[in-house]
Enzyme design. Structure first.
Site, short mmCIF file in Angstrom:
data_model
loop_
_atom_site.label_atom_id
_atom_site.label_comp_id
_atom_site.label_asym_id
_atom_site.label_seq_id
_atom_site.Cartn_x
_atom_site.Cartn_y
_atom_site.Cartn_z
CB SER A 153 20.64 -61.04 -4.19
OG SER A 153 19.65 -61.92 -4.67
CE LYS A 169 29.75 -60.92 -16.24
NZ LYS A 169 29.65 -62.14 -17.08
CB THR A 170 23.28 -57.55 -10.75
OG1 THR A 170 24.04 -57.55 -9.53
CG2 THR A 170 23.19 -58.97 -11.28
N GLY A 171 22.87 -54.50 -11.39
CA GLY A 171 22.69 -53.20 -10.76
C GLY A 171 23.70 -52.14 -11.13
#
Length: 321
Positions: free
Chosen positions: A83, A233-235
């Site tokens: 992504s 907000k990811t990882g």
């Protein structure tokens, strides 16, 4: 007369010897100092290499400090982007909209039955109706902050396709450093296709660095992408992990997470970030993990460790200077 000449020669010889000793002494001190304080790029390379060497997989890293000093570790390999390519997608789409005079606030009506209920899609959970009405800006926000696959697939299918995205990015970074060939939907159907959406660590770092230091597209749209990446907000257990409690640190980043194959090998676990420190140092850090023989949490620890070391060394450099 002869005695005076000999005396002059002796004096001149002594003077030359003294000069030689002085020059040698200064050179030796300089060499010793340089040896005791090697260049930052060397220290970064050595420190990162030590971490990478212990990894049960392959890790590629690139660092660009203050838009100038560059560090590469395992950059000759290419890595599945996963992504991370949603940054590439956002830039290509915004550039296309610039050229066509289309606003990011254009409303899109999405039939729910055309979306994949099995893929990662916070958007699908946020809206329960049969038709979802969102602006293109909303779709981009979903892809950049929460890595929504349905939003990405929709924009590739109906707005700017994979080939157009690949071609535009090739105008920004070296053609040999990346390739975008498939959508999230296609990679989900055939996990091996993820390896055809690849990048070198430096290629990804260069794109992120240019995004934050140069004008690539319309100012408003580029600012939107940059600000949205700051809300990712990811990882948070990767590059951001050692920085979250640091005062005055601003981080914008995009992650990419791969599939686990039948042998328990994690195909990819990535993060690319642009980081501003309170001491006026800014740097881009790209960390790509591939074919990792361990779980996602363990892979994240390697990424976070590299991030912590880079941060620490750059802060030490700032204090010394």
């Amino acid at each position: 007369m002869e005695k005076n000449r000999k005396k002059q020669i002796v004096v001149l010889s002594i003077a030359l010897v003294c000069i030689f000793i002085l020059v040698f002494s200064l050179f030796h001190k300089s060499a010793t100092k340089d040896s005791a304080n090697p260049p930052l790029t060397n220290v970064l390379t050595d420190s990162i290499s030590q971490i990478v060497s212990a990894c049960p997989g392959e890790i590629g890293v690139a660092v660009i400090v203050n838009n100038r000093d560059t560090v590469k570790v395992n950059n000759k390999s290419v890595y599945p982007m996963m992504s991370v390519f949603k940054v590439h997608q956002a830039l290509a789409l915004c550039n296309d909209f610039d050229n066509k005079g289309i606003s990011l606030d254009t409303l899109v009506n999405i039939n729910r039955d055309k979306l994949d209920p099995k893929t990662w899609s916070p958007m699908l959970k946020d809206y329960s109706g049969p038709v979802i009405s969102l602006t293109v800006r909303d779709l981009l926000r979903y892809t950049l902050t929460q890595s929504d696959n349905n939003a990405s697939n929709l924009m590739f299918k109906d707005m700017v396709n994979v080939a157009q995205t690949d071609s535009f990015i090739a105008t920004l970074i070296p053609r040999s450093s990346f390739q975008i060939a498939y959508t999230e939907e296609e990679m989900s159907a055939d996990h091996n296709k993820a390896y055809s959406n690849y990048t070198s660590p430096l290629g990804a770092a260069m794109l992120m660095n240019r995004l934050f230091t140069e004008g690539l597209i319309d100012d408003e749209k580029q600012s939107f992408i940059k600000n949205t990446l700051k809300e990712c907000k990811t990882g948070v257990d990767r590059i951001a992990a050692p920085l979250l409690d640091k005062e005055g640190v601003v981080i914008a980043h995009k992650t990419g997470s791969g599939y686990v194959n039948e042998n328990g090998v994690l195909a990819a676990h990535n993060d690319v970030a642009y980081i501003c420190l309170p001491n006026n140092i800014s740097y881009t850090l790209a960390v790509f993990v591939k074919d990792f023989k361990g779980n996602k949490s363990q892979a994240s620890q390697y990424v976070a460790h590299i991030s912590a070391v880079v941060y620490s060394l750059l802060m030490q450099t700032s204090v010394k200077s």
